[in-house]
Design an enzyme around this catalytic site. Structure first.
Site, mmCIF file in Angstrom:
data_model
loop_
_atom_site.group_PDB
_atom_site.id
_atom_site.type_symbol
_atom_site.label_atom_id
_atom_site.label_comp_id
_atom_site.label_asym_id
_atom_site.label_seq_id
_atom_site.Cartn_x
_atom_site.Cartn_y
_atom_site.Cartn_z
ATOM 1 N N HIS A 293 -6.153 0.965 2.755
ATOM 2 C CA HIS A 293 -4.989 1.360 3.557
ATOM 3 C C HIS A 293 -4.711 2.863 3.466
ATOM 4 C CE1 HIS A 293 -3.153 -1.973 5.581
ATOM 5 N NE2 HIS A 293 -3.111 -2.727 4.501
ATOM 6 N N HIS B 168 -8.405 -3.619 -0.953
ATOM 7 C CA HIS B 168 -7.665 -3.716 0.308
ATOM 8 C C HIS B 168 -6.570 -2.652 0.375
ATOM 9 C CE1 HIS B 168 -5.996 -5.888 3.824
ATOM 10 N NE2 HIS B 168 -4.838 -5.448 3.345
ATOM 11 N N GLU B 169 -5.779 -2.553 -0.687
ATOM 12 C CA GLU B 169 -4.680 -1.582 -0.682
ATOM 13 C C GLU B 169 -5.212 -0.151 -0.667
ATOM 14 O OE1 GLU B 169 -2.047 -2.856 0.043
ATOM 15 O OE2 GLU B 169 -2.305 -4.911 -0.629
ATOM 16 N N TYR C 24 -5.286 -9.456 10.625
ATOM 17 C CA TYR C 24 -6.209 -9.160 9.532
ATOM 18 C C TYR C 24 -7.634 -9.607 9.863
ATOM 19 C CZ TYR C 24 -2.117 -8.378 6.506
ATOM 20 O OH TYR C 24 -0.953 -7.903 5.943
ATOM 21 N N GLU D 99 0.790 -1.221 0.000
ATOM 22 C CA GLU D 99 0.000 0.000 0.000
ATOM 23 C C GLU D 99 0.825 1.275 0.000
ATOM 24 O OE1 GLU D 99 0.335 -1.398 4.366
ATOM 25 O OE2 GLU D 99 0.061 -2.330 2.414
ATOM 26 N N ASP E 79 7.929 -9.639 11.617
ATOM 27 C CA ASP E 79 7.187 -10.420 10.625
ATOM 28 C C ASP E 79 6.418 -11.573 11.257
ATOM 29 O OD1 ASP E 79 8.184 -8.767 8.723
ATOM 30 O OD2 ASP E 79 9.626 -10.187 7.896
ATOM 31 N N GLU F 111 -4.431 -3.504 9.937
ATOM 32 C CA GLU F 111 -4.994 -4.513 9.044
ATOM 33 C C GLU F 111 -6.437 -4.909 9.364
ATOM 34 O OE1 GLU F 111 -3.750 -5.071 6.358
ATOM 35 O OE2 GLU F 111 -1.629 -4.572 6.569
#
Length: 625
Positions: free
Chosen positions: A297, A293-294, A381, A269, A373, A316
């Protein structure tokens, strides 16, 4: 200059050496030369600073950077008091700079390493054309591998940049962008809205541009551009739908950059310039929920940003909820319900993998000492979305929409941590109705594992029809007799994912003859079909599978397909042969972060929920197969 009081207090970030409460960067002037021969960037970063009157040291994040010189603004001159601290495997090295009285800016002359984790250098063979390609991936803490910076999502800055590239290539950034090449190969960029370092982005390649509306457009390699332009015709409608939900788009332009096929993620994004995979170019606009979705953001994440990666769900969870509302507004509630059902399935799959009692299934994470990560999985999400869906169920959409819209407006261009958000949620919504927080079971969502019992059931009427068709086929109805004419990609994927683990060769042939799975141009359908074809020993799919593995670099597809291939008789030999030829197209070296398109076809998520597992598997695949 004195640091102004923030609307949300600065939170200590366990994944950054920066000390923004003492000295904070506020504007970057970047000058870089891109060298494809050495696979390095070289140049200078000049940071304008905000500091309290007591501060004497600036702390920046770096990793694998060669620092050549540090200079203070005149009249102070060169900085003699700077040093790189010992390296940490996760965080890299702190760059400590002693500041003279009155210092307002510093300049760092530096060079990246050829193995910089954020930089992916593609050869012409890895692109759709004849030129090399470079793109960056800065999330979560990789900006420090190509820029000395305060690499924390809680620190925002504006920037300007000059980037020099070969004259045959076009450079783009997460900023105001050119739409044509110039003869000198020198490009100038401005980003006037403050962003965190993980949203810094650069791409260089043989690129062309096509407008879609006055504020939207597509960049892609010339051979890909016509297909991309057709696929994203609804982009302006998406932006308008998002604005109707939660307020004006604040970033001026919204453009897409379609990366080469070896791009290993669904999307990223980056402000003003979303990076997307070409695997969503299905020809029927059926995988564009990834773009929704992007786009979402641009509000949740880019406009209001998680303060640390422990608060990742604030980026998210809101984005997934927002994405599905956009898709519902454009294509109807039954369509959005399919996305919700797919996401819910992926959530429960991740819960099973992590363990129902794992603290990694909490929304509020505790990632200090770990690679961030490890928190970028389905929980942030889908559990985050599920919390908002439950809140909608309890208070109704009008009240929740008003709350979210005001939340974005009030906290624009700021960061938000979980504790501050909970205080805001209580003050603005929950405390207005006695007992509402208890009915929501708020803290069970935030600091307990699993899914609270209050969560409403997730259902999809369109998937119910798919399941009925699948049962009929399993009970003997010919595939050609099934009523599938109006199915979307999501319905086909749901149909294939629900098949038994091993069907017969005859059954595979029946399905392929009726629906043409092997010849599909839809990557999501192919990725769902090939494991069944392999398990069935259905030879007509073999050539298409190998072509797919040669062409596509998206990790979401590759890891399960190689595993399915390895599980077949003689699979190891076949996998070795394919991998030996395809390996140059997989740009995984150095990557610390993988994104997946989990349950919903094309929706951007961390790949598989086992992000690090997938990465390690691919990094060791040469010996494994």
């Amino acid at each position: 200059m004195t640091v102004p009081a923030a609307a949300t207090p600065l939170v200590s970030d366990p994944h950054s050496y920066a000390r923004p409460a003492e000295v904070r960067v506020r504007h970057l002037a970047l000058d870089l030369t891109v060298d494809f021969a050495t696979r390095t960037l070289a140049g200078q970063a000049t940071w304008e600073l905000e500091k309290n009157s007591e501060a004497t040291t600036l702390w920046l994040d770096t990793r694998d950077l060669q620092i050549d010189a540090v200079t203070l603004d005149a009249p102070a001159g060169p900085a003699t008091g700077w040093e790189l601290a010992p390296a940490d495997a996760i965080l890299g090295q702190a760059l400590r700079v002693q500041l003279a009285p009155g210092t307002q800016s510093i300049s760092v002359r530096y060079r990246t390493s050829p193995g910089a984790a954020a930089l992916q250098w593609l050869t012409p063979e890895q692109t759709a054309g004849t030129q090399p390609f470079l793109f960056t991936q800065s999330q979560a803490i990789l900006a420090r591998t190509w820029l000395p910076c305060q690499d924390s999502p809680g620190v925002r800055f504006t920037y300007e940049a000059t980037v020099r590239v070969p004259s045959s290539l076009l450079a783009l950034m997460s900023a105001e962008n050119p739409q044509t090449r110039n003869a000198l190969g020198e490009y100038h960029f401005q980003m006037t809205q403050p962003i965190p370092a993980y949203l810094m982005a650069l791409a260089v390649g043989d690129l062309a541009f096509a407008p879609l509306s006055g504020r939207t457009g597509v960049y892609a390699e010339p051979t890909t551009l016509p297909t991309a332009t057709s696929e994203f015709q609804d982009l302006e409608l998406m932006v308008s739908a998002a604005e109707e939900l939660y307020g004006p788009y604040r970033w001026q332009r919204y453009d897409l950059l379609v990366l080469p096929p070896s791009f290993p993620f669904g999307g990223m994004e980056n402000p003003r310039l979303t990076f997307v995979t070409p695997t969503i170019l299905a020809g029927d606009r059926s995988l564009t929920s990834l773009v929704a979705h992007e786009l979402a953001h641009s509000w949740s994440g880019n406009l209001v940003t998680n303060a640390t990666w422990n608060d990742f769900w604030l980026n998210e969870g809101f984005t997934v909820y927002f994405e599905r509302r956009i898709m519902e507004k454009l294509y109807g509630r039954p369509y959005a319900d399919m996305l919700q059902a797919l996401g819910n399935t992926a959530l429960h799959h991740t819960l099973a993998e992590l363990g129902e009692t794992s603290p990694d299934t909490h929304l509020r994470l505790h990632l200090a000492g770990r690679d961030p990560d490890e928190g970028l999985n389905e929980i942030a999400y889908e559990k985050g979305d599920y919390l908002l869906l439950t809140l909608e169920h309890l208070v109704g959409r009008p009240r929740l929409d008003a709350f979210i819209k005001e939340y974005f407006t009030r906290h624009s261009f700021q960061s938000m941590d979980t504790s501050s958000f909970l205080a805001y949620l209580r003050r603005e919504l929950l405390d207005l109705e006695p007992g509402l927080e208890d009915r929501l079971q708020l803290m069970a969502w935030i600091d307990q594992p699993g899914i609270p019992a209050v969560a409403p059931p997730v259902q999809s009427e369109r998937f119910a029809a798919v399941e009925a068709a699948r049962r009929a086929w399993q009970q003997g109805a010919p595939a050609a007799s099934l009523a599938t004419a109006d199915w979307s990609s999501h319905e086909w994927v749901h149909f294939l994912q629900g098949l038994p683990p091993k069907i017969t060769t005859t059954q595979a042939a029946d399905l392929d003859a009726a629906f043409g799975f092997t010849a599909s141009g839809n990557s999501e359908i192919l990725a769902a079909w090939f494991p069944h074809a392999l398990a069935a020993g259905y030879a007509p799919a073999n050539a298409a599978l190998e072509k797919f593995l040669f062409r596509v670099g998206r990790r979401k597809f590759l890891v399960p397909l190689y595993k399915a291939l390895l599980a077949t008789p003689d699979g190891r030999r076949r996998a070795q042969a394919v991998y030996a030829q395809a390996r140059p197209n997989y740009p995984y070296r150095g990557y610390r972060h993988a994104r997946r398109a989990g349950g919903a076809a094309g929706v951007d998520r961390p790949e598989v929920a086992r992000t690090l597992l997938a990465r390690r598997w691919f990094l060791s695949i040469d010996s494994d197969i």
